[in-house]
Design a protein around this motif. Structure first.
Motif, PDB file in Angstrom:
ATOM      1  N   THR A  45       0.847  -1.198   0.000  1.00  0.00           N
ATOM      2  CA  THR A  45       0.000   0.000   0.000  1.00  0.00           C
ATOM      3  C   THR A  45       0.879   1.244   0.000  1.00  0.00           C
ATOM      4  O   THR A  45       0.695   2.150  -0.820  1.00  0.00           O
ATOM      5  CB  THR A  45      -0.933   0.001   1.230  1.00  0.00           C
ATOM      6  N   VAL A  46       1.850   1.280   0.882  1.00  0.00           N
ATOM      7  CA  VAL A  46       2.755   2.434   0.971  1.00  0.00           C
ATOM      8  C   VAL A  46       3.625   2.515  -0.287  1.00  0.00           C
ATOM      9  O   VAL A  46       3.840   3.603  -0.826  1.00  0.00           O
ATOM     10  CB  VAL A  46       3.630   2.365   2.246  1.00  0.00           C
ATOM     11  N   LEU A  47       4.099   1.380  -0.783  1.00  0.00           N
ATOM     12  CA  LEU A  47       4.919   1.380  -1.996  1.00  0.00           C
ATOM     13  C   LEU A  47       4.133   1.923  -3.187  1.00  0.00           C
ATOM     14  O   LEU A  47       4.673   2.670  -4.004  1.00  0.00           O
ATOM     15  CB  LEU A  47       5.434  -0.031  -2.293  1.00  0.00           C
ATOM     16  N   ASN A  48       2.862   1.569  -3.280  1.00  0.00           N
ATOM     17  CA  ASN A  48       2.016   2.099  -4.359  1.00  0.00           C
ATOM     18  C   ASN A  48       1.880   3.608  -4.241  1.00  0.00           C
ATOM     19  O   ASN A  48       1.908   4.323  -5.246  1.00  0.00           O
ATOM     20  CB  ASN A  48       0.636   1.446  -4.351  1.00  0.00           C
ATOM     21  N   TRP A  49       1.706   4.116  -3.025  1.00  0.00           N
ATOM     22  CA  TRP A  49       1.615   5.559  -2.814  1.00  0.00           C
ATOM     23  C   TRP A  49       2.910   6.240  -3.241  1.00  0.00           C
ATOM     24  O   TRP A  49       2.896   7.303  -3.839  1.00  0.00           O
ATOM     25  CB  TRP A  49       1.315   5.888  -1.354  1.00  0.00           C
ATOM     26  N   LEU A  50       4.045   5.617  -2.913  1.00  0.00           N
ATOM     27  CA  LEU A  50       5.336   6.184  -3.294  1.00  0.00           C
ATOM     28  C   LEU A  50       5.461   6.254  -4.809  1.00  0.00           C
ATOM     29  O   LEU A  50       5.959   7.229  -5.356  1.00  0.00           O
ATOM     30  CB  LEU A  50       6.485   5.354  -2.707  1.00  0.00           C
ATOM     31  N   ARG A  51       4.998   5.225  -5.498  1.00  0.00           N
ATOM     32  CA  ARG A  51       5.059   5.214  -6.959  1.00  0.00           C
ATOM     33  C   ARG A  51       4.144   6.277  -7.560  1.00  0.00           C
ATOM     34  O   ARG A  51       4.496   6.934  -8.526  1.00  0.00           O
ATOM     35  CB  ARG A  51       4.674   3.835  -7.498  1.00  0.00           C
TER      36      ARG A  51
END
Length: 65
Positions: A45-51
């Motif tokens: 979830t956080v990685l998707n936000w970072l992307r």
């Protein structure tokens, strides 16, 4: 005992997502630590936000301009 409540993307508003991204990108906190601190279900979830919202170019692995 607290009942587990599954959260969805709709449970997080844009300002919350951006503040988590800013905190991770500035090096104040790791992705894993952010999930624990804010009760986010998974690292992805956080990685998707970072992307989506971060300043890192994931295709070229360089900071965005």
């Amino acid at each position: 005992m607290e009942k587990y409540v599954k959260r969805t993307q709709k449970d997080y508003n844009m300002s919350f997502k951006l503040s988590v991204v800013k905190e991770v990108e500035s090096g104040q906190i790791s992705v894993t630590a952010a999930t624990k601190k804010y009760g986010i279900q998974g690292r992805n979830t956080v990685l998707n936000w970072l992307r989506k919202f971060g300043n890192f170019d994931w295709e070229n692995h360089t900071p965005s301009k």
